[in-house]
Design a protein around this motif. Structure first.
Motif, PDB file in Angstrom:
ATOM      1  N   ARG A   1       5.469   5.565 -13.967  1.00  0.00           N
ATOM      2  CA  ARG A   1       4.878   5.179 -12.678  1.00  0.00           C
ATOM      3  C   ARG A   1       5.718   4.105 -11.982  1.00  0.00           C
ATOM      4  O   ARG A   1       5.236   3.013 -11.680  1.00  0.00           O
ATOM      5  N   LEU A   2       6.964   4.433 -11.700  1.00  0.00           N
ATOM      6  CA  LEU A   2       7.883   3.465 -11.102  1.00  0.00           C
ATOM      7  C   LEU A   2       7.462   3.052  -9.697  1.00  0.00           C
ATOM      8  O   LEU A   2       7.511   1.871  -9.349  1.00  0.00           O
ATOM      9  N   ASP A   3       7.057   4.015  -8.868  1.00  0.00           N
ATOM     10  CA  ASP A   3       6.637   3.681  -7.492  1.00  0.00           C
ATOM     11  C   ASP A   3       5.415   2.767  -7.495  1.00  0.00           C
ATOM     12  O   ASP A   3       5.339   1.837  -6.700  1.00  0.00           O
TER      13      ASP A   3
ATOM     14  N   LEU B   1       2.925  -2.660  -6.813  1.00  0.00           N
ATOM     15  CA  LEU B   1       2.049  -3.706  -7.348  1.00  0.00           C
ATOM     16  C   LEU B   1       2.709  -5.083  -7.392  1.00  0.00           C
ATOM     17  O   LEU B   1       2.054  -6.066  -7.722  1.00  0.00           O
ATOM     18  N   ALA B   2       3.993  -5.142  -7.048  1.00  0.00           N
ATOM     19  CA  ALA B   2       4.684  -6.434  -7.049  1.00  0.00           C
ATOM     20  C   ALA B   2       3.950  -7.393  -6.118  1.00  0.00           C
ATOM     21  O   ALA B   2       3.647  -7.059  -4.972  1.00  0.00           O
TER      22      ALA B   2
ATOM     23  N   ASP C   1       1.903   8.194 -22.981  1.00  0.00           N
ATOM     24  CA  ASP C   1       1.259   8.412 -21.679  1.00  0.00           C
ATOM     25  C   ASP C   1       2.130   7.929 -20.529  1.00  0.00           C
ATOM     26  O   ASP C   1       2.113   8.510 -19.457  1.00  0.00           O
ATOM     27  N   TYR C   2       2.833   6.833 -20.722  1.00  0.00           N
ATOM     28  CA  TYR C   2       3.686   6.218 -19.703  1.00  0.00           C
ATOM     29  C   TYR C   2       2.932   5.927 -18.411  1.00  0.00           C
ATOM     30  O   TYR C   2       3.476   5.986 -17.326  1.00  0.00           O
ATOM     31  N   GLU C   3       1.667   5.607 -18.576  1.00  0.00           N
ATOM     32  CA  GLU C   3       0.871   5.091 -17.470  1.00  0.00           C
ATOM     33  C   GLU C   3       1.046   3.581 -17.450  1.00  0.00           C
ATOM     34  O   GLU C   3       1.597   2.997 -18.386  1.00  0.00           O
ATOM     35  N   LEU C   4       0.583   2.946 -16.389  1.00  0.00           N
ATOM     36  CA  LEU C   4       0.619   1.492 -16.301  1.00  0.00           C
ATOM     37  C   LEU C   4      -0.771   0.927 -16.553  1.00  0.00           C
ATOM     38  O   LEU C   4      -1.766   1.433 -16.029  1.00  0.00           O
ATOM     39  N   LEU C   5      -0.809  -0.112 -17.364  1.00  0.00           N
ATOM     40  CA  LEU C   5      -2.005  -0.903 -17.568  1.00  0.00           C
ATOM     41  C   LEU C   5      -1.686  -2.257 -16.969  1.00  0.00           C
ATOM     42  O   LEU C   5      -0.665  -2.860 -17.306  1.00  0.00           O
ATOM     43  N   PHE C   6      -2.530  -2.725 -16.058  1.00  0.00           N
ATOM     44  CA  PHE C   6      -2.217  -3.983 -15.376  1.00  0.00           C
ATOM     45  C   PHE C   6      -3.479  -4.740 -15.044  1.00  0.00           C
ATOM     46  O   PHE C   6      -4.580  -4.192 -15.051  1.00  0.00           O
TER      47      PHE C   6
ATOM     48  N   ALA D   1      -2.539   4.340  -3.582  1.00  0.00           N
ATOM     49  CA  ALA D   1      -2.406   5.368  -2.535  1.00  0.00           C
ATOM     50  C   ALA D   1      -0.965   5.469  -2.052  1.00  0.00           C
ATOM     51  O   ALA D   1      -0.441   6.573  -1.864  1.00  0.00           O
ATOM     52  N   ALA D   2      -0.298   4.332  -1.866  1.00  0.00           N
ATOM     53  CA  ALA D   2       1.094   4.336  -1.407  1.00  0.00           C
ATOM     54  C   ALA D   2       2.007   5.014  -2.419  1.00  0.00           C
ATOM     55  O   ALA D   2       2.996   5.645  -2.034  1.00  0.00           O
ATOM     56  N   ALA D   3       1.671   4.900  -3.704  1.00  0.00           N
ATOM     57  CA  ALA D   3       2.487   5.507  -4.754  1.00  0.00           C
ATOM     58  C   ALA D   3       1.982   6.892  -5.151  1.00  0.00           C
ATOM     59  O   ALA D   3       2.501   7.500  -6.093  1.00  0.00           O
ATOM     60  N   SER D   4       0.986   7.388  -4.451  1.00  0.00           N
ATOM     61  CA  SER D   4       0.361   8.679  -4.770  1.00  0.00           C
ATOM     62  C   SER D   4      -0.039   8.749  -6.240  1.00  0.00           C
ATOM     63  O   SER D   4       0.166   9.759  -6.917  1.00  0.00           O
ATOM     64  N   THR D   5      -0.624   7.660  -6.711  1.00  0.00           N
ATOM     65  CA  THR D   5      -1.030   7.553  -8.112  1.00  0.00           C
ATOM     66  C   THR D   5      -2.461   7.033  -8.182  1.00  0.00           C
ATOM     67  O   THR D   5      -2.750   5.959  -7.651  1.00  0.00           O
TER      68      THR D   5
END
Length: 179
Positions: free
Chosen positions: A53-55, A60-61, A120-125, A140-144
């Protein structure tokens, strides 16, 4: 960074977990059934060709306090954030997104996939409650898709909130690559 989670932060997850683990169990021949052949293909794709989930990470920065990618399982990888930040967490089992392929599993097997599977390579934040709209816009901006699955607490340890709202300790367990 992993060391910036704060008590009161929401605990967020991108996408969903468990499909790669289900595909691995199927390959191992453990008998965990898949709902349909299309689900099996999707689960195999999640295992063999994950999409980092790079985008979303970039979006999220400045919004997220702490983050980690889930390569070894949600319950194990969250432990890195908790240890580095000196905090605890509660995960609401009812808030975990469940893929259709995991629906027919027994509850214990479904939780094993959701919480302890890997690849999974999902992000937990984590993000402050006041940033909820910003987190949703970043998704929404990252379509995720992003989902708040719990919260960071001042009390150390990892707890799982059941459907009845009761908390029980959850032993953090990462995927065992050699087991």
């Amino acid at each position: 960074r992993r060391n910036a989670a704060r008590p009161g932060d929401g605990l967020w997850l991108s996408g969903r977990t468990g499909e790669a683990r289900l595909a691995l169990e199927r390959l191992r021949g453990t008998g965990w059934a898949l709902a349909a052949s299309a689900d099996e293909a999707l689960c195999r794709q999640r295992l063999e060709r994950p999409t980092p989930r790079l985008d979303l990470g970039r979006a999220l920065a400045g919004v997220a306090h702490a983050a980690i990618d889930l390569s070894d399982g949600l319950s194990g990888d969250i432990g890195h954030i908790l240890a580095a930040s000196g905090v605890g967490a509660e995960i609401d089992v009812a808030a975990l997104p469940v893929a259709p392929a995991l629906q027919p599993l027994a509850e214990a097997d479904r939780l094993e996939c959701l919480l302890n599977g890997g690849d999974d390579y999902e992000l937990l934040f984590t993000a402050p409650a006041s940033a909820r709209d910003d987190v949703l816009r970043a998704g929404a901006a990252a379509s995720t898709p992003v989902q708040c699955i719990g919260r960071i607490t001042a009390e150390a340890g990892l707890r799982l909130l059941g459907p009845d709202g009761r908390a029980r300790p959850l032993n953090a367990r990462s995927y065992d690559h050699f087991g």
